[in-house]
Design an enzyme around this catalytic site. Structure first.
Site, PDB file in Angstrom:
ATOM      1  N   HIS B 419       8.351  -7.466  -3.641  1.00 20.63           N
ATOM      2  CA  HIS B 419       7.301  -6.776  -2.896  1.00 20.63           C
ATOM      3  C   HIS B 419       6.564  -7.738  -1.990  1.00 20.63           C
ATOM      4  O   HIS B 419       6.111  -8.785  -2.439  1.00 20.63           O
ATOM      5  CB  HIS B 419       6.304  -6.117  -3.863  1.00 20.63           C
ATOM      6  CG  HIS B 419       5.291  -5.271  -3.149  1.00 20.63           C
ATOM      7  ND1 HIS B 419       3.936  -5.413  -3.307  1.00 20.63           N
ATOM      8  CD2 HIS B 419       5.451  -4.284  -2.228  1.00 20.63           C
ATOM      9  CE1 HIS B 419       3.307  -4.542  -2.534  1.00 20.63           C
ATOM     10  NE2 HIS B 419       4.198  -3.840  -1.870  1.00 20.63           N
ATOM     11  N   HIS B 420       6.512  -7.386  -0.711  1.00 19.07           N
ATOM     12  CA  HIS B 420       5.782  -8.179   0.280  1.00 19.07           C
ATOM     13  C   HIS B 420       4.747  -7.294   0.952  1.00 19.07           C
ATOM     14  O   HIS B 420       5.060  -6.560   1.889  1.00 19.07           O
ATOM     15  CB  HIS B 420       6.742  -8.719   1.358  1.00 19.07           C
ATOM     16  CG  HIS B 420       7.700  -9.755   0.868  1.00 19.07           C
ATOM     17  ND1 HIS B 420       8.816 -10.125   1.582  1.00 19.07           N
ATOM     18  CD2 HIS B 420       7.715 -10.529  -0.254  1.00 19.07           C
ATOM     19  CE1 HIS B 420       9.477 -11.074   0.920  1.00 19.07           C
ATOM     20  NE2 HIS B 420       8.830 -11.334  -0.196  1.00 19.07           N
ATOM     21  N   GLU B 490       4.094   1.878   5.336  1.00 21.90           N
ATOM     22  CA  GLU B 490       3.310   1.826   6.574  1.00 21.90           C
ATOM     23  C   GLU B 490       4.213   1.279   7.690  1.00 21.90           C
ATOM     24  O   GLU B 490       3.878   0.318   8.365  1.00 21.90           O
ATOM     25  CB  GLU B 490       2.047   0.965   6.411  1.00 21.90           C
ATOM     26  CG  GLU B 490       1.105   1.443   5.325  1.00 21.90           C
ATOM     27  CD  GLU B 490       1.536   0.977   3.931  1.00 21.90           C
ATOM     28  OE1 GLU B 490       2.113  -0.113   3.823  1.00 21.90           O
ATOM     29  OE2 GLU B 490       1.321   1.735   2.972  1.00 21.90           O
ATOM     30  N   GLU B 514       1.387   9.057  -3.819  1.00 22.92           N
ATOM     31  CA  GLU B 514       0.167   8.411  -4.317  1.00 22.92           C
ATOM     32  C   GLU B 514      -1.095   9.140  -3.889  1.00 22.92           C
ATOM     33  O   GLU B 514      -2.139   9.024  -4.554  1.00 22.92           O
ATOM     34  CB  GLU B 514       0.113   6.937  -3.879  1.00 22.92           C
ATOM     35  CG  GLU B 514      -0.033   6.711  -2.391  1.00 22.92           C
ATOM     36  CD  GLU B 514       1.289   6.709  -1.636  1.00 22.92           C
ATOM     37  OE1 GLU B 514       2.266   7.276  -2.158  1.00 22.92           O
ATOM     38  OE2 GLU B 514       1.334   6.146  -0.532  1.00 22.92           O
TER      39      GLU B 514
END
Lengths: 709, 709
Positions: B419-420, B490, B514
């Site tokens: 995850h970045h 995003e 979410e």
């Protein structure tokens, strides 16, 4: 986990000893009543000095006057000319906790009379009969005290009568001295024809039916609807009892299993007690299942903690052999040197296959893997007349690395269940027992499935005779010393010894699931388990190996099938009690099956068990509460008849709301036409709710009911 | 697995070049028809030399005369005074195989005209417009060839008109330059009011809506029932296109996302082509989903084999943060030295927790675990104005041992998804990209989820502008060099680049699951996904993160919930396409749930996909065939309305019988009242069968359909 019997309440209320000094004033009758006073046992000696008893339930005779006696090889019989010398009366009320079982706490509450009898003639030989009256039935046993002139008794016949009061409907299997693997018959007492079955092709590896007798537990329903079941408790150093049927007089008489080799039934040194003869009594069928009479008649735990065994589900390299997908043995090559033999590509017990099952178990909340056919001997077995010295209980086949499998299991949190097939050659097993159990102990393997397929060697012994009873019990005791629990197949029947030796965890002793795979008679009929629950199961845990999802056994067994729906198979995890429950089908049969969730979830150890409804041979619904949680599981099965079953959720806690997952027969389900048609729903339930479900022909219903968090 | 584009059939039928030497004889109009001749594109230049086009479907006008042009910062506009100098006509028919995708083979069949335009005045500037007519719609792009006098173009506006023929029903989100995370609105074109939404409290971390425009894909239904959807393909080195709405004229005009920092929309050196402007056309709504127009308008695979990525399901330390069960960051302690900080006991990304998820994945046919909040930076993030230099993409928090987690995953056959989170500070990410991707490559970690939460730094840039388009694409290309696949959150919208760069596996770009956990507006309404399937999903794979079973989010989120049934959540695994599908709920939420079997079973890569029925915003039913097997999975979802859906099993093979497991809303299911009420059945189905199922309000239906062996 409860580690040992925990004394909750032990109240020895009163002990009255009545000694009768004057022979002229001899008391000739005594009565003992159950704590609730519904069950009465009358005991007496008649004018000829013959001991007799009768049993009443709510003032109705259940067992009419029935005589008691023995015939000996080395002494005159005990049958008449006895007087009562003393009656000792006891009331007992104690609760004890099961280490594992159908319920956490059992109340052992009874009234007892111990009657001392003495011959009126010269020899003045003595014996006692102890009667216990429980609310759920009766038990009595004979006790032979130390006495002058009698050192050893060689029993040729025990003559214990059960004089029935009518031609009751009876669920029976023949009094086979070697096997309990018979389908149950439903007839009147007058219709019991065990000797006809002796002539039939049973397909059993060992079978001997010398009399028109039945094996126990045998369950009956009277015309007035009372349910009674005959059995025995605490079978130690004695022969198993069958019940010979007098169809004319509607009377059962004990017929002990004998030894043709030794020429008698039982040999004992004095003092000794016989097993308890038991009659469970209940107005409804379910009461028989809830009865804990058999356990209460056994001694408390003698082996202390058994923290090394916990109830669990298991899979095994087993069903695949019954389907013919793989083989127990590696080869038919008879070379003496195992290393020279050619190995079959179908050998099931390979390291690789074992790991496959371990992986499956680890993923699915299954505690253990049984591996059959791992040890040398199988390749010599078929057709062998002399089965002694063949099996080796420590030597693996070259394609099975026992240590590696155990290690891989431990890494994955999965235990290995050892397998010892003795091929009914117990002397060979006894020779190696210490070594075999020491190996298990060294490996940290704590459960063994034993097997006794075939006629007993030496010839003339039978599975249920005193010699084999002692073998089975000695194995159990020796296993406990090595922290090993036993699941015996082709066993002696259960008689509640699991209370005393909680390492005696389960056993076969019935016509199991495997008959569906290969029996040429169509397998077990849909009604099978709805009889088993009220008969065989009264004797203790049943390793039936439920959970077959591939009902039609495709592609392995054309023409054979399991004669239930899948929902019925699920229900068996609750209906049929065992602290080890096999998840019997091939791993691949569960792939992609939502209904498998029930098997993942279902508990194997219980705080409470309640029979919600049922009729012998028709249907039965049982609710059990998981040990240490608030989760309930409910199972219901029916015979070949479709029916509606209503569940009253009175067993739930008052202050909780529950989510039930309901695994039921789909509307089109049918044991033959649509056995795999299952419907899964969820539902909120609470105390007071009542829900009605349809069971398909041969169908079932399984519920997991958990509190909403 | 298919490793790269495989040319099944490539037939370049004919190429005709029409050169018009004489200006007087200039051709002023051209038509290109789709291979089935249903779709016509007319192109022309009017008397003023203004380029225009129109689109017809079955002789009905779909797009009325619409003008095309550009405004530049450094040149006069391209809008009129053009002539056609050449028209090149091409017919193309090629099949290509997807490495992973909705179907194995895609047919790319179109007719094209490439129109060369030249200014009639002094400057003689040139540009080309290429029109492709497909059976399922049209695409066109501008091409600026090398030419004297024009080295670079700074585009201030692209003026591409889409002149609608009526006030169509439209499913739209505002033309937000930063975010696609809006609920879809259903209005007439004349009712589109994006600027009103700009004033609303969206709760979005970044949002900028400068015009009454919509983002694409935007889908419309005409009064005559024709479905059209506007989007773009192959968005490379260009700004994303929004569509400005002229409510009076019922006209859409391209409005490129700009850069306030740079003061223009796009800067390019010649030669270059713009992305394709696309209109998908279908008589039924489902045809839009089946359309592969966007992919066909992209270039073939440029990165070769991607054997290091295979489609899979994944779980993650993610939903627990959204529920507030744990936190991304470890502390609020702002000490500079991370070692001095106090760590929160709620930190989610711990080695132990990661292993718990790995164990869960290993047990349930789930290929990977995403771990968010593993790296330093989160603890400084909240409220930070300057987000540059904060996140570190190689340094773990002390309670998370990255290597150990990756190793444990490998031992258990489970991949780790890196995850970045860039916090929309792309320059910081670019500085570390090589190092971060090299670390992943060294560890054998092949998937990264990237995140770009917040307004872009530097200020004045927007997520969908040219500068960020280049950032997203450069990351994609660099990742491919390190054998890394990207799942961007995003993100810029998908425009079919996954064909060219199959390491661009999935993306968010919608109002995801979410929002149900924390949005104060009630979360996503029941209709959300039945709009998404016909809008957002037309742009490519959607990382929606389905599979919430604990619908009411107890005990974490009082007042919030998921507004669908559990059956609806299951159906999303089929309805919503992505080669990585999250199993989004907490592992404990799946415990004991039979319906979880569907998630275990459902495929993630497909040979075929068929939309069986559906209406935008109402319901949709999709059947997909698992790659390389004969298994089908069917998903159907509805909006807030209960409805019956009929499935015609025409998609099955003729010679096979199938077993379907049906996961459907129980009779009492309802997205609000009884969202978890699900019913599971099995059923035999074969080609020709037709079954009708009820979907609850907010409900769904999921089927796994496998051949009977």
């Amino acid at each position: 986990m409860i580690k040992k019997d925990l004394l909750i309440a032990a109240i020895l209320i009163f002990t009255i000893s009545i000694s009768c000094d004057s022979p002229e004033k001899n008391q000739t009758e005594a009565i003992v009543k159950s704590p609730d006073e519904d069950v009465h046992i009358r005991f007496g000696v008649d004018d000829y000095g013959k001991p007799y008893y009768s049993v009443l339930y709510k003032d109705n005779v259940v067992i009419d006057t029935s005589f008691l006696g023995f015939e000996f090889k080395n002494h005159p019989p005990f049958d008449d000319n006895f007087k009562i010398t003393e009656i000792e009366e006891t009331a007992f009320n104690q609760s004890w906790d099961m280490i594992w079982g159908e319920q956490k706490t059992i109340n052992n509450k009874y009234r007892e009379i111990a009657v001392r009898l003495q011959e009126k003639g010269e020899s003045q030989r003595k014996f006692d009969i102890i009667f216990r009256a429980y609310d759920d039935g009766i038990g009595f046993r004979y006790h032979f005290p130390e006495q002058e002139g009698v050192d050893t008794l060689i029993i040729m016949d025990e003559i214990t009568e059960f004089n029935l009061t009518g031609d009751h409907t009876t669920w029976w299997i023949p009094g086979d001295w070697d096997s309990y693997e018979w389908l149950y018959n439903t007839t009147k007492v007058s219709g019991i024809n065990a000797l006809e079955l002796a002539k039939s092709k049973s397909g059993l590896a060992a079978s001997y039916i010398p009399e028109n007798a039945v094996n126990t537990p045998v369950t009956m329903r009277t015309d007035s609807g009372l349910h009674i079941s005959f059995h025995e408790a605490a079978l130690i150093d004695y022969a198993g009892m069958t019940l010979k049927v007098n169809k004319d007089e509607l009377k059962l008489t004990s017929e002990l299993v004998g030894s043709d080799r030794l020429g008698y039934k039982v040999l004992r040194k004095l003092p000794f007690s016989t097993p308890w003869r038991t009659i469970q009594i209940s107005e409804d069928a379910g009461g028989l299942i809830e009865s804990k009479l058999i356990l209460n008649l056994n001694e408390p735990n003698k082996i202390g903690e058994v923290s090394w065994f916990e109830p669990m589900k298991y899979v095994g390299i087993w069903w695949e052999m019954h389907l013919g997908k793989s083989k127990w043995d590696t080869t038919r090559d008879m070379s003496k040197n195992i290393k020279d033999k050619k190995f079959s590509s179908k050998h099931g017990a390979t390291t690789e296959n074992a790991k496959r099952y371990i992986d499956f178990a680890a993923k699915n909340n299954i505690g253990a893997v049984l591996i059959e056919g791992w040890n040398t001997g199988w390749e010599q077995r078929p057709g062998m007349d002399d089965r002694e010295g063949v099996f080796d209980f420590v030597t693996s086949y070259p394609d099975y690395d026992l240590k590696e499998v155990v290690k891989y299991g431990k890494e994955n949190g999965v235990e290995i269940i050892m397998h010892h097939e003795t091929s009914a050659a117990p002397r060979t097993y006894e020779q190696q027992m210490d070594t075999a159990y020491s190996l298990m102990e060294a490996l940290g393997v704590h459960v063994v499935k034993t097997g006794y397929v075939g006629p007993i060697i030496p010839k003339g012994e039978y599975h249920h005779g005193q010699w084999m009873v002692n073998h089975y019990n000695n194995a159990m005791i020796k296993a406990a010393e090595h922290e090993i629990a036993i699941n015996a197949h082709e066993p002696i029947k259960g008689t509640g010894l699991r209370r005393t030796y909680p390492n005696m965890i389960s056993r076969e002793g019935l016509r199991g699931q495997e008959f569906n795979a290969w029996a040429s008679d169509g397998g077990n009929p849909p009604e099978h388990l709805s009889i088993i629950a009220f008969t065989r199961m009264l004797s203790g845990p049943v390793d039936f190996t439920p959970g077959i999802f591939n009902i039609k056994l495709d592609p392995y067994k054309e023409g054979n099938q399991v004669n239930t729906t899948v929902a019925h198979q699920l229900a068996l995890y609750v209906v049929i009690y065992s602290p080890i429950q096999m998840v019997a089908d091939l791993p691949e049969s569960y792939e992609g099956q939502p209904a498998f969730q029930f098997i993942r979830d279902v508990a194997v150890d219980w705080d409470q068990s309640k029979v919600l409804n049922g009729e012998v041979g028709d249907y039965v619904t049982i609710a059990r509460k998981e040990k240490g949680t608030n989760n309930w599981f409910v199972g219901s099965i029916t015979d070949e008849n479709e029916r509606e079953v209503t569940i009253q959720f009175d067993f739930l806690d008052e202050d909780k709301t529950y989510e039930a997952i309901i695994y039921r027969d789909a509307d089109d389900a049918h044991w033959n036409d649509k056995p795999e048609s299952i419907s899964i729903n969820n539902m909120v339930v609470k105390i007071g709710d009542q829900k009605t479900f349809r069971l398909a022909p041969g169908g079932g219903l399984a519920l997991s009911v958990k509190p909403v968090k």
